[in-house]
Design a protein around this motif. Sequence first.
Motif, PDB file in Angstrom:
ATOM      1  N   LYS A  16       0.758  -0.994  -0.150  1.00  0.00           N
ATOM      2  CA  LYS A  16       0.446  -0.246  -0.226  1.00  0.00           C
ATOM      3  C   LYS A  16       0.670   0.952  -0.071  1.00  0.00           C
ATOM      4  CE  LYS A  16      -4.029  -1.936   1.887  1.00  0.00           C
ATOM      5  NZ  LYS A  16      -4.711  -2.775   3.035  1.00  0.00           N
ATOM      6  N   ARG A  17       2.377   1.734   0.975  1.00  0.00           N
ATOM      7  CA  ARG A  17       2.852   2.376   0.631  1.00  0.00           C
ATOM      8  C   ARG A  17       4.371   2.106   1.384  1.00  0.00           C
ATOM      9  NH1 ARG A  17       4.308   5.604   4.922  1.00  0.00           N
ATOM     10  NH2 ARG A  17       2.686   4.852   6.520  1.00  0.00           N
ATOM     11  N   VAL A  18       5.428   2.773   0.365  1.00  0.00           N
ATOM     12  CA  VAL A  18       6.495   2.244   1.026  1.00  0.00           C
ATOM     13  C   VAL A  18       7.214   3.845   1.163  1.00  0.00           C
ATOM     14  CG1 VAL A  18       8.788   1.595   0.173  1.00  0.00           C
ATOM     15  CG2 VAL A  18       6.819   0.944  -1.242  1.00  0.00           C
ATOM     16  N   GLY A  19       7.599   3.534   2.530  1.00  0.00           N
ATOM     17  CA  GLY A  19       7.905   5.032   3.272  1.00  0.00           C
ATOM     18  C   GLY A  19       9.407   5.062   3.719  1.00  0.00           C
ATOM     19  N   GLY A  20       9.806   5.716   4.493  1.00  0.00           N
ATOM     20  CA  GLY A  20      11.383   5.902   4.417  1.00  0.00           C
ATOM     21  C   GLY A  20      11.744   7.343   3.814  1.00  0.00           C
ATOM     22  N   LYS A  21      12.939   7.094   3.562  1.00  0.00           N
ATOM     23  CA  LYS A  21      13.445   8.426   2.660  1.00  0.00           C
ATOM     24  C   LYS A  21      14.098   8.175   1.371  1.00  0.00           C
ATOM     25  CE  LYS A  21      17.368  10.093   6.506  1.00  0.00           C
ATOM     26  NZ  LYS A  21      18.023   9.353   7.563  1.00  0.00           N
ATOM     27  N   GLU A  22      13.668   9.517   0.541  1.00  0.00           N
ATOM     28  CA  GLU A  22      13.928   9.312  -0.888  1.00  0.00           C
ATOM     29  C   GLU A  22      14.793   7.976  -1.447  1.00  0.00           C
ATOM     30  OE1 GLU A  22      12.723   9.605  -4.347  1.00  0.00           O
ATOM     31  OE2 GLU A  22      11.504  10.728  -3.097  1.00  0.00           O
ATOM     32  N   GLU A  23      16.241   8.052  -0.430  1.00  0.00           N
ATOM     33  CA  GLU A  23      17.375   6.714  -1.368  1.00  0.00           C
ATOM     34  C   GLU A  23      16.467   5.521  -0.343  1.00  0.00           C
ATOM     35  OE1 GLU A  23      21.934   5.601   0.821  1.00  0.00           O
ATOM     36  OE2 GLU A  23      21.277   8.049   0.184  1.00  0.00           O
ATOM     37  N   ARG A  25      13.368   4.539  -0.350  1.00  0.00           N
ATOM     38  CA  ARG A  25      12.216   4.862  -1.242  1.00  0.00           C
ATOM     39  C   ARG A  25      12.938   3.877  -2.534  1.00  0.00           C
ATOM     40  NH1 ARG A  25       9.931   9.316   0.969  1.00  0.00           N
ATOM     41  NH2 ARG A  25      10.167  10.281  -0.964  1.00  0.00           N
ATOM     42  N   ARG A  26      13.977   4.787  -3.335  1.00  0.00           N
ATOM     43  CA  ARG A  26      14.224   4.213  -4.412  1.00  0.00           C
ATOM     44  C   ARG A  26      14.824   3.210  -4.890  1.00  0.00           C
ATOM     45  NH1 ARG A  26      17.902   8.848  -5.754  1.00  0.00           N
ATOM     46  NH2 ARG A  26      16.167   9.636  -5.156  1.00  0.00           N
ATOM     47  N   PHE A  27      15.836   2.588  -3.311  1.00  0.00           N
ATOM     48  CA  PHE A  27      16.332   1.892  -3.217  1.00  0.00           C
ATOM     49  C   PHE A  27      15.031   0.042  -3.540  1.00  0.00           C
ATOM     50  CE2 PHE A  27      18.037  -2.074  -0.807  1.00  0.00           C
ATOM     51  CZ  PHE A  27      19.025  -2.378  -0.810  1.00  0.00           C
ATOM     52  N   LEU A  28      14.010   0.418  -2.477  1.00  0.00           N
ATOM     53  CA  LEU A  28      13.255  -0.923  -2.740  1.00  0.00           C
ATOM     54  C   LEU A  28      12.219  -0.969  -4.083  1.00  0.00           C
ATOM     55  CD1 LEU A  28      12.187   0.372   0.792  1.00  0.00           C
ATOM     56  CD2 LEU A  28      13.075  -1.747   0.298  1.00  0.00           C
ATOM     57  N   GLU A  29      11.929   0.734  -4.665  1.00  0.00           N
ATOM     58  CA  GLU A  29      11.537  -0.136  -6.022  1.00  0.00           C
ATOM     59  C   GLU A  29      12.599   0.037  -6.210  1.00  0.00           C
ATOM     60  OE1 GLU A  29      10.073   3.807  -6.227  1.00  0.00           O
ATOM     61  OE2 GLU A  29       8.932   4.578  -5.219  1.00  0.00           O
ATOM     62  N   ASN A  30      13.245  -0.025  -6.622  1.00  0.00           N
ATOM     63  CA  ASN A  30      14.447  -1.070  -7.441  1.00  0.00           C
ATOM     64  C   ASN A  30      14.642  -2.641  -7.347  1.00  0.00           C
ATOM     65  OD1 ASN A  30      15.414   1.612  -8.812  1.00  0.00           O
ATOM     66  ND2 ASN A  30      16.974   1.393  -7.973  1.00  0.00           N
ATOM     67  N   LEU A  31      14.252  -3.100  -6.016  1.00  0.00           N
ATOM     68  CA  LEU A  31      14.035  -4.527  -6.367  1.00  0.00           C
ATOM     69  C   LEU A  31      13.015  -4.687  -6.652  1.00  0.00           C
ATOM     70  CD1 LEU A  31      15.243  -4.908  -2.662  1.00  0.00           C
ATOM     71  CD2 LEU A  31      16.886  -5.044  -4.511  1.00  0.00           C
ATOM     72  N   GLY A  32      12.169  -4.368  -6.867  1.00  0.00           N
ATOM     73  CA  GLY A  32      10.128  -4.797  -7.054  1.00  0.00           C
ATOM     74  C   GLY A  32       9.492  -4.060  -5.546  1.00  0.00           C
ATOM     75  N   PHE A  33       9.348  -3.441  -5.251  1.00  0.00           N
ATOM     76  CA  PHE A  33       8.640  -3.429  -3.666  1.00  0.00           C
ATOM     77  C   PHE A  33       7.578  -1.794  -4.048  1.00  0.00           C
ATOM     78  CE2 PHE A  33      11.539  -5.751  -1.764  1.00  0.00           C
ATOM     79  CZ  PHE A  33      11.076  -6.166  -1.179  1.00  0.00           C
TER      80      PHE A  33
END
Length: 70
Positions: A16-23, A25-33
């Motif tokens: 539903k949401r990926v929190g944390g600092k921009e860095e 969030r970007r790292f987790l999104e690159n992993l597929g989250f």
Amino acid sequence: MMPLTMADVGKPVKIKRVGGKEETRRFLENLGFVTGGTVTLLSEAGGNVIVNVKDSRIAIGKEMARKIMV
């Protein structure tokens, strides 16, 4: 809404949401989250969690997993 660490093992859940600092969030999104994606918690051991995302098994730390809300 709850952190990924509280999800039931083996049950697919929607992100539903990926929190944390921009860095972070970007790292987790690159992993597929990504918001709206599906993730399955496979196991939890030694402070790390193993999840299945987009047909890949990924191990992340508990702190990272707490930033992913399902």
